[in-house]
Design a protein around this motif. Structure first.
Motif, PDB file in Angstrom:
ATOM      1  N   ALA A 163      -3.843  22.866  72.260  1.00  0.00           N
ATOM      2  CA  ALA A 163      -2.767  22.947  72.946  1.00  0.00           C
ATOM      3  C   ALA A 163      -3.616  22.867  74.086  1.00  0.00           C
ATOM      4  O   ALA A 163      -2.399  22.910  75.018  1.00  0.00           O
ATOM      5  CB  ALA A 163      -1.369  23.762  72.519  1.00  0.00           C
ATOM      6  N   ALA A 164      -3.523  24.643  74.576  1.00  0.00           N
ATOM      7  CA  ALA A 164      -3.808  25.248  75.960  1.00  0.00           C
ATOM      8  C   ALA A 164      -4.783  23.784  76.742  1.00  0.00           C
ATOM      9  O   ALA A 164      -5.117  24.331  77.667  1.00  0.00           O
ATOM     10  CB  ALA A 164      -4.483  26.445  75.790  1.00  0.00           C
ATOM     11  N   GLU A 165      -5.549  23.615  75.766  1.00  0.00           N
ATOM     12  CA  GLU A 165      -6.855  23.170  76.784  1.00  0.00           C
ATOM     13  C   GLU A 165      -6.155  20.918  77.003  1.00  0.00           C
ATOM     14  O   GLU A 165      -6.716  20.474  77.707  1.00  0.00           O
ATOM     15  CB  GLU A 165      -7.948  22.633  75.199  1.00  0.00           C
ATOM     16  CG  GLU A 165      -8.939  23.313  75.560  1.00  0.00           C
ATOM     17  CD  GLU A 165     -10.136  23.657  76.438  1.00  0.00           C
ATOM     18  OE1 GLU A 165     -10.504  23.299  77.013  1.00  0.00           O
ATOM     19  OE2 GLU A 165     -11.190  24.630  76.038  1.00  0.00           O
ATOM     20  N   GLU A 166      -5.285  20.653  76.002  1.00  0.00           N
ATOM     21  CA  GLU A 166      -4.751  19.660  75.766  1.00  0.00           C
ATOM     22  C   GLU A 166      -3.765  20.234  77.098  1.00  0.00           C
ATOM     23  O   GLU A 166      -3.424  19.158  78.341  1.00  0.00           O
ATOM     24  CB  GLU A 166      -3.646  19.561  75.272  1.00  0.00           C
ATOM     25  CG  GLU A 166      -2.302  18.059  75.190  1.00  0.00           C
ATOM     26  CD  GLU A 166      -2.262  18.244  74.398  1.00  0.00           C
ATOM     27  OE1 GLU A 166      -1.163  17.227  74.045  1.00  0.00           O
ATOM     28  OE2 GLU A 166      -1.819  18.900  73.002  1.00  0.00           O
ATOM     29  N   PHE A 167      -2.877  21.368  77.979  1.00  0.00           N
ATOM     30  CA  PHE A 167      -2.376  21.402  78.884  1.00  0.00           C
ATOM     31  C   PHE A 167      -3.339  21.241  80.231  1.00  0.00           C
ATOM     32  O   PHE A 167      -2.827  20.348  81.446  1.00  0.00           O
ATOM     33  CB  PHE A 167      -1.703  22.945  78.858  1.00  0.00           C
ATOM     34  CG  PHE A 167      -0.381  23.088  80.123  1.00  0.00           C
ATOM     35  CD1 PHE A 167       0.525  22.311  79.979  1.00  0.00           C
ATOM     36  CD2 PHE A 167      -0.940  23.779  80.744  1.00  0.00           C
ATOM     37  CE1 PHE A 167       1.506  22.918  81.278  1.00  0.00           C
ATOM     38  CE2 PHE A 167      -0.212  24.004  81.658  1.00  0.00           C
ATOM     39  CZ  PHE A 167       0.537  23.560  81.747  1.00  0.00           C
ATOM     40  N   ALA A 168      -4.374  21.898  80.189  1.00  0.00           N
ATOM     41  CA  ALA A 168      -5.317  22.086  81.634  1.00  0.00           C
ATOM     42  C   ALA A 168      -5.788  20.720  81.596  1.00  0.00           C
ATOM     43  O   ALA A 168      -5.380  20.450  83.087  1.00  0.00           O
ATOM     44  CB  ALA A 168      -6.071  23.099  80.883  1.00  0.00           C
ATOM     45  N   ASN A 169      -5.991  20.077  80.196  1.00  0.00           N
ATOM     46  CA  ASN A 169      -6.063  18.703  80.759  1.00  0.00           C
ATOM     47  C   ASN A 169      -5.353  17.517  81.548  1.00  0.00           C
ATOM     48  O   ASN A 169      -5.569  16.594  82.580  1.00  0.00           O
ATOM     49  CB  ASN A 169      -7.027  17.891  79.897  1.00  0.00           C
ATOM     50  CG  ASN A 169      -8.613  18.643  78.870  1.00  0.00           C
ATOM     51  OD1 ASN A 169      -9.361  19.222  79.796  1.00  0.00           O
ATOM     52  ND2 ASN A 169      -8.576  18.899  77.752  1.00  0.00           N
ATOM     53  N   ALA A 170      -4.356  17.865  81.569  1.00  0.00           N
ATOM     54  CA  ALA A 170      -2.912  17.007  80.920  1.00  0.00           C
ATOM     55  C   ALA A 170      -2.921  17.178  82.815  1.00  0.00           C
ATOM     56  O   ALA A 170      -2.392  16.555  84.070  1.00  0.00           O
ATOM     57  CB  ALA A 170      -1.756  17.767  80.431  1.00  0.00           C
ATOM     58  N   SER A 171      -3.146  18.752  83.095  1.00  0.00           N
ATOM     59  CA  SER A 171      -2.128  19.086  84.924  1.00  0.00           C
ATOM     60  C   SER A 171      -3.897  18.092  85.509  1.00  0.00           C
ATOM     61  O   SER A 171      -3.131  17.894  86.740  1.00  0.00           O
ATOM     62  CB  SER A 171      -2.623  20.286  84.591  1.00  0.00           C
ATOM     63  OG  SER A 171      -3.002  20.935  86.211  1.00  0.00           O
ATOM     64  N   VAL A 172      -4.932  18.358  85.647  1.00  0.00           N
ATOM     65  CA  VAL A 172      -6.223  17.556  85.813  1.00  0.00           C
ATOM     66  C   VAL A 172      -6.129  15.417  85.747  1.00  0.00           C
ATOM     67  O   VAL A 172      -5.455  15.834  87.349  1.00  0.00           O
ATOM     68  CB  VAL A 172      -7.442  18.118  85.316  1.00  0.00           C
ATOM     69  CG1 VAL A 172      -8.992  16.512  86.083  1.00  0.00           C
ATOM     70  CG2 VAL A 172      -7.909  19.214  85.367  1.00  0.00           C
ATOM     71  N   GLU A 173      -5.252  15.579  85.334  1.00  0.00           N
ATOM     72  CA  GLU A 173      -4.885  14.120  84.921  1.00  0.00           C
ATOM     73  C   GLU A 173      -3.352  13.394  86.094  1.00  0.00           C
ATOM     74  O   GLU A 173      -3.224  12.857  86.880  1.00  0.00           O
ATOM     75  CB  GLU A 173      -4.949  13.341  83.834  1.00  0.00           C
ATOM     76  CG  GLU A 173      -5.761  13.303  82.649  1.00  0.00           C
ATOM     77  CD  GLU A 173      -6.927  12.822  84.038  1.00  0.00           C
ATOM     78  OE1 GLU A 173      -6.935  11.328  84.504  1.00  0.00           O
ATOM     79  OE2 GLU A 173      -7.772  12.870  83.646  1.00  0.00           O
ATOM     80  N   GLN A 174      -2.614  15.158  85.819  1.00  0.00           N
ATOM     81  CA  GLN A 174      -1.788  15.180  87.225  1.00  0.00           C
ATOM     82  C   GLN A 174      -2.086  14.385  88.732  1.00  0.00           C
ATOM     83  O   GLN A 174      -1.800  14.123  89.270  1.00  0.00           O
ATOM     84  CB  GLN A 174      -0.756  15.800  86.818  1.00  0.00           C
ATOM     85  CG  GLN A 174      -0.107  15.523  85.999  1.00  0.00           C
ATOM     86  CD  GLN A 174       1.144  17.149  85.238  1.00  0.00           C
ATOM     87  OE1 GLN A 174       1.146  17.812  85.778  1.00  0.00           O
ATOM     88  NE2 GLN A 174       1.432  16.838  83.753  1.00  0.00           N
ATOM     89  N   CYS A 175      -2.721  15.877  88.909  1.00  0.00           N
ATOM     90  CA  CYS A 175      -3.183  15.581  90.019  1.00  0.00           C
ATOM     91  C   CYS A 175      -4.166  14.702  90.472  1.00  0.00           C
ATOM     92  O   CYS A 175      -4.109  13.990  91.224  1.00  0.00           O
ATOM     93  CB  CYS A 175      -4.433  17.278  90.098  1.00  0.00           C
ATOM     94  SG  CYS A 175      -3.346  18.212  89.758  1.00  0.00           S
ATOM     95  N   ARG A 176      -5.292  13.711  89.585  1.00  0.00           N
ATOM     96  CA  ARG A 176      -5.823  12.760  89.907  1.00  0.00           C
ATOM     97  C   ARG A 176      -5.002  11.980  90.299  1.00  0.00           C
ATOM     98  O   ARG A 176      -5.379  10.885  90.962  1.00  0.00           O
ATOM     99  CB  ARG A 176      -5.923  12.682  88.626  1.00  0.00           C
ATOM    100  CG  ARG A 176      -8.280  11.513  89.056  1.00  0.00           C
ATOM    101  CD  ARG A 176      -8.747  10.996  88.018  1.00  0.00           C
ATOM    102  NE  ARG A 176      -8.828  11.832  87.586  1.00  0.00           N
ATOM    103  CZ  ARG A 176      -9.925  12.741  87.506  1.00  0.00           C
ATOM    104  NH1 ARG A 176     -10.802  12.353  88.053  1.00  0.00           N
ATOM    105  NH2 ARG A 176     -10.425  13.929  86.521  1.00  0.00           N
ATOM    106  N   ALA A 177      -3.355  11.876  89.434  1.00  0.00           N
ATOM    107  CA  ALA A 177      -2.643  10.416  90.001  1.00  0.00           C
ATOM    108  C   ALA A 177      -2.081  10.657  90.799  1.00  0.00           C
ATOM    109  O   ALA A 177      -2.301   9.796  92.078  1.00  0.00           O
ATOM    110  CB  ALA A 177      -1.812  10.774  88.385  1.00  0.00           C
ATOM    111  N   ILE A 178      -1.808  11.806  91.827  1.00  0.00           N
ATOM    112  CA  ILE A 178      -1.105  12.741  93.182  1.00  0.00           C
ATOM    113  C   ILE A 178      -2.806  11.120  93.961  1.00  0.00           C
ATOM    114  O   ILE A 178      -1.980  11.443  94.941  1.00  0.00           O
ATOM    115  CB  ILE A 178      -1.306  13.899  92.882  1.00  0.00           C
ATOM    116  CG1 ILE A 178       0.132  14.180  92.273  1.00  0.00           C
ATOM    117  CG2 ILE A 178      -0.725  14.344  94.944  1.00  0.00           C
ATOM    118  CD1 ILE A 178       0.441  15.905  92.751  1.00  0.00           C
ATOM    119  N   GLY A 179      -3.607  11.520  93.762  1.00  0.00           N
ATOM    120  CA  GLY A 179      -4.545  11.659  94.761  1.00  0.00           C
ATOM    121  C   GLY A 179      -4.132   9.718  94.861  1.00  0.00           C
ATOM    122  O   GLY A 179      -4.885   9.658  95.844  1.00  0.00           O
TER     123      GLY A 179
END
Length: 249
Positions: A133-149
């Motif tokens: 779950a911690a890995e999933e949370f971190a990976n989801a955070s990266v994808e959110q940032c990628r979408a912002i970009g």
């Protein structure tokens, strides 16, 4: 993001996890811009200290650190019943939350991990679920940032002069950044522009962190005194302002 270390370009995340050593691996932001140092926390108490002493800072970054710290604490439990394990995990969660008691993101991150753990029927299952779950949370955070970009880069054109404040870059997140994500995406797309970084007193995150990030990515920039921002805007020398926002109401 990519960082040049000893002449070689390597990709780093601000926070990761070493399963073999049961350590949270952090870029120690207190040492930047003069030294690039990876710190490995020995246990969940040191992970909590890393948050409180700002080895790591920025809402998304401390959220991921809290998620990994909870998994780290869960994995440190060696023997005992499921009831004792759950009591131990609550102790870990309380310790990490107390590191930044007013921060919402670490609490949300740990709630996400605890929710995922609930389906486990044994200590071992819940430990495995915690790290997943911690890995999933971190990976989801990266994808959110990628979408912002991806969405934000539409605002940036070649020739623009962009102002940013503090550090809402990849150091404040797991990777890529929030406010800087459109800047990095536009730069990767070949657009040419210039960034002005407010120094950001009193901790100078703009001067020490954002400017360091931009230099690593090869983006033209200048550090300016906070008081100079209004002067540049008054003279019409700023075309776009991009800053991070903890909460938007």
């Amino acid at each position: 993001m990519n960082v040049i270390i000893n002449g070689r370009r390597r990709h780093f995340r601000t926070v990761t996890f070493d399963r073999e050593c049961n350590s949270v691996i952090l870029i120690d932001q207190r040492r930047l811009p003069h030294e690039f140092v990876l710190a490995a926390t020995r246990d969940y108490l040191e992970t909590a200290r890393a948050i409180s002493e700002m080895w790591v800072r920025g809402a998304p970054a401390i959220a991921a650190t809290a998620a990994y710290g909870l998994a780290q604490g869960a994995l440190s439990f060696r023997r005992g019943s499921l009831r004792l394990f759950q009591s131990h995990v609550q102790k870990v969660q309380d310790a990490i939350q107390s590191a930044r008691p007013t921060a919402v993101d670490p609490a949300n991150a740990m709630a996400f991990v605890r929710s995922a753990m609930a389906s486990g029927q044994t200590v071992a299952e819940q430990q495995a679920l915690a790290l997943a779950a911690a890995e999933e949370f971190a990976n989801a955070s990266v994808e959110q940032c990628r979408a912002i970009g991806r969405h934000g880069m539409k605002l940036i054109r070649s020739g623009m002069r962009i102002l940013t404040h503090c550090n809402a870059g990849w150091l404040a997140c797991v990777d890529i950044g929030t406010a800087t994500a459109p800047i990095y995406a536009a730069h990767a797309d070949g657009r040419q522009f210039h960034v002005f970084c407010d120094e950001t007193r009193p901790r100078l995150q703009g001067a020490s962190l954002t400017a360091w990030e931009l230099r690593q990515q090869g983006i033209p920039h200048n550090i300016i005194a906070d008081s100079a921002a209004g002067h540049l805007m008054q003279r019409g020398e700023i075309d776009l302002v991009i800053v991070g926002s903890d909460r938007t109401l």
